[in-house]
Design a protein around this motif. Structure first.
Motif, PDB file in Angstrom:
ATOM      1  N   ARG A   7      -9.546   6.724  -1.873  1.00  0.00           N
ATOM      2  CA  ARG A   7      -9.143   4.385  -1.655  1.00  0.00           C
ATOM      3  C   ARG A   7      -8.280   4.529  -1.087  1.00  0.00           C
ATOM      4  O   ARG A   7      -7.738   3.353  -0.431  1.00  0.00           O
ATOM      5  CB  ARG A   7      -9.224   4.603  -3.532  1.00  0.00           C
ATOM      6  CG  ARG A   7      -8.541   2.624  -3.172  1.00  0.00           C
ATOM      7  CD  ARG A   7      -8.527   2.920  -5.286  1.00  0.00           C
ATOM      8  NE  ARG A   7      -9.638   2.932  -6.137  1.00  0.00           N
ATOM      9  CZ  ARG A   7      -9.724   3.565  -6.850  1.00  0.00           C
ATOM     10  NH1 ARG A   7      -8.809   4.863  -6.901  1.00  0.00           N
ATOM     11  NH2 ARG A   7     -11.352   4.286  -6.801  1.00  0.00           N
ATOM     12  N   ILE A  34       0.970  -1.183   0.342  1.00  0.00           N
ATOM     13  CA  ILE A  34      -0.168   0.003   0.195  1.00  0.00           C
ATOM     14  C   ILE A  34       0.867   1.131  -0.024  1.00  0.00           C
ATOM     15  O   ILE A  34       1.282   1.775   1.225  1.00  0.00           O
ATOM     16  CB  ILE A  34      -1.385   0.324   0.911  1.00  0.00           C
ATOM     17  CG1 ILE A  34      -1.445  -0.973   1.087  1.00  0.00           C
ATOM     18  CG2 ILE A  34      -1.429   1.218   1.197  1.00  0.00           C
ATOM     19  CD1 ILE A  34      -2.845  -1.050   2.243  1.00  0.00           C
ATOM     20  N   ARG A  42      -8.991  -0.688   6.010  1.00  0.00           N
ATOM     21  CA  ARG A  42      -8.554  -2.192   5.868  1.00  0.00           C
ATOM     22  C   ARG A  42      -8.103  -2.807   6.425  1.00  0.00           C
ATOM     23  O   ARG A  42      -8.477  -3.188   7.559  1.00  0.00           O
ATOM     24  CB  ARG A  42      -9.705  -2.089   4.693  1.00  0.00           C
ATOM     25  CG  ARG A  42     -10.046  -3.783   3.756  1.00  0.00           C
ATOM     26  CD  ARG A  42     -10.558  -3.844   2.744  1.00  0.00           C
ATOM     27  NE  ARG A  42      -9.304  -3.185   1.923  1.00  0.00           N
ATOM     28  CZ  ARG A  42      -8.705  -4.037   1.368  1.00  0.00           C
ATOM     29  NH1 ARG A  42      -7.759  -5.090   2.491  1.00  0.00           N
ATOM     30  NH2 ARG A  42      -7.450  -3.517   0.423  1.00  0.00           N
ATOM     31  N   SER A  71     -15.272  -1.594   1.656  1.00  0.00           N
ATOM     32  CA  SER A  71     -14.838  -1.330   0.207  1.00  0.00           C
ATOM     33  C   SER A  71     -13.683  -0.176  -0.031  1.00  0.00           C
ATOM     34  O   SER A  71     -13.916   0.913   0.358  1.00  0.00           O
ATOM     35  CB  SER A  71     -15.918  -1.647  -0.470  1.00  0.00           C
ATOM     36  OG  SER A  71     -16.796  -1.066  -0.618  1.00  0.00           O
ATOM     37  N   THR A  72     -12.610  -1.297  -0.384  1.00  0.00           N
ATOM     38  CA  THR A  72     -12.126   0.334  -1.227  1.00  0.00           C
ATOM     39  C   THR A  72     -12.478   0.327  -2.780  1.00  0.00           C
ATOM     40  O   THR A  72     -12.117  -0.021  -3.897  1.00  0.00           O
ATOM     41  CB  THR A  72      -9.981   0.045  -1.724  1.00  0.00           C
ATOM     42  OG1 THR A  72      -9.830  -1.843  -2.438  1.00  0.00           O
ATOM     43  CG2 THR A  72      -9.785  -0.635  -0.287  1.00  0.00           C
ATOM     44  N   ASP A  73     -13.700   1.199  -2.953  1.00  0.00           N
ATOM     45  CA  ASP A  73     -14.289   1.820  -4.575  1.00  0.00           C
ATOM     46  C   ASP A  73     -13.892   3.512  -4.696  1.00  0.00           C
ATOM     47  O   ASP A  73     -14.381   3.774  -5.337  1.00  0.00           O
ATOM     48  CB  ASP A  73     -16.035   1.429  -4.514  1.00  0.00           C
ATOM     49  CG  ASP A  73     -16.450   2.260  -2.854  1.00  0.00           C
ATOM     50  OD1 ASP A  73     -15.620   2.943  -2.356  1.00  0.00           O
ATOM     51  OD2 ASP A  73     -17.843   2.106  -2.655  1.00  0.00           O
ATOM     52  N   THR A 113     -17.273   4.217   4.616  1.00  0.00           N
ATOM     53  CA  THR A 113     -16.347   5.015   5.718  1.00  0.00           C
ATOM     54  C   THR A 113     -16.142   5.958   5.997  1.00  0.00           C
ATOM     55  O   THR A 113     -15.315   5.941   6.709  1.00  0.00           O
ATOM     56  CB  THR A 113     -15.552   5.388   3.793  1.00  0.00           C
ATOM     57  OG1 THR A 113     -15.699   4.864   2.452  1.00  0.00           O
ATOM     58  CG2 THR A 113     -14.092   6.270   3.511  1.00  0.00           C
ATOM     59  N   GLN A 168      -9.413   4.418   1.949  1.00  0.00           N
ATOM     60  CA  GLN A 168      -9.802   3.848   2.352  1.00  0.00           C
ATOM     61  C   GLN A 168      -9.367   1.874   2.621  1.00  0.00           C
ATOM     62  O   GLN A 168      -9.832   1.078   3.311  1.00  0.00           O
ATOM     63  CB  GLN A 168     -10.893   2.431   1.481  1.00  0.00           C
ATOM     64  CG  GLN A 168     -12.345   3.576   1.601  1.00  0.00           C
ATOM     65  CD  GLN A 168     -12.545   3.773   0.286  1.00  0.00           C
ATOM     66  OE1 GLN A 168     -12.296   3.952  -0.702  1.00  0.00           O
ATOM     67  NE2 GLN A 168     -14.593   4.253   0.135  1.00  0.00           N
ATOM     68  N   ASP A 169      -8.004   2.005   1.845  1.00  0.00           N
ATOM     69  CA  ASP A 169      -6.879   0.937   1.906  1.00  0.00           C
ATOM     70  C   ASP A 169      -6.242   0.971   3.542  1.00  0.00           C
ATOM     71  O   ASP A 169      -6.509  -0.353   3.617  1.00  0.00           O
ATOM     72  CB  ASP A 169      -5.136   0.952   1.128  1.00  0.00           C
ATOM     73  CG  ASP A 169      -5.894   0.544  -1.064  1.00  0.00           C
ATOM     74  OD1 ASP A 169      -6.662  -0.399  -0.468  1.00  0.00           O
ATOM     75  OD2 ASP A 169      -5.008   1.233  -1.813  1.00  0.00           O
TER      76      ASP A 169
END
Length: 143
Positions: A75, A50, A82, A90-92, A99, A78-79
């Motif tokens: 994103r 990451i 997580r 989710s990484t959308d 989020t 989010q990474d």
């Protein structure tokens, strides 16, 4: 007459949008979500799987994200939520209710102001994936 009115409305929209997107981040996480300033990412030295964090092209890693924001900065957040903070997000690339809830949980866990908005206070409180695995922001070597 129609063209003149259309141009005036267009000009007003451009002025409104530019004033929203040009807002500066401060040291707190609170503020209008519409004034988000994370518009890019910064590479983590030796970041491994990451390799990026949310950033602002004008002020580096000091930036704000909230509900309604989208893109690579979301994103990246989010990474890290997580992977290092055990949040089921989710990484959308869309900062939505999921989020926001994940950010609030991290804020509660690490003693930051709980408002669901990502800013420098939350950045400094949460864990990030760097060269030696997950750890505090200060270990990443990013200013």
């Amino acid at each position: 007459m129609w063209r003149k009115t259309g141009a005036s409305l267009g000009t007003a929209l451009v002025l409104i949008l530019s004033s929203v997107s040009g807002a500066a981040a401060d040291d707190s996480d609170s503020g209008s979500v519409a004034q988000a300033s994370c518009d890019t990412t910064l590479r983590i030295p030796g970041g491994g799987m990451i390799g990026v964090v949310p950033a602002n092209t004008g002020s580096g890693s000091n930036c704000i994200l909230g509900v309604g924001n989208q893109g690579s900065a979301v994103r990246a957040l989010q990474d890290h939520l997580r992977i290092c903070n055990s949040q089921p997000v989710s990484t959308d690339g869309i900062y939505g209710p999921q989020t926001k809830a994940a950010v609030e949980m991290v804020q509660r866990r690490y003693g930051a102001t709980v408002d669901g908005v990502y800013g420098s206070q939350t950045r400094n409180a949460m864990l990030w994936f760097g060269r030696n695995g997950c750890g505090p922001w200060s270990r990443l070597g990013i200013r």
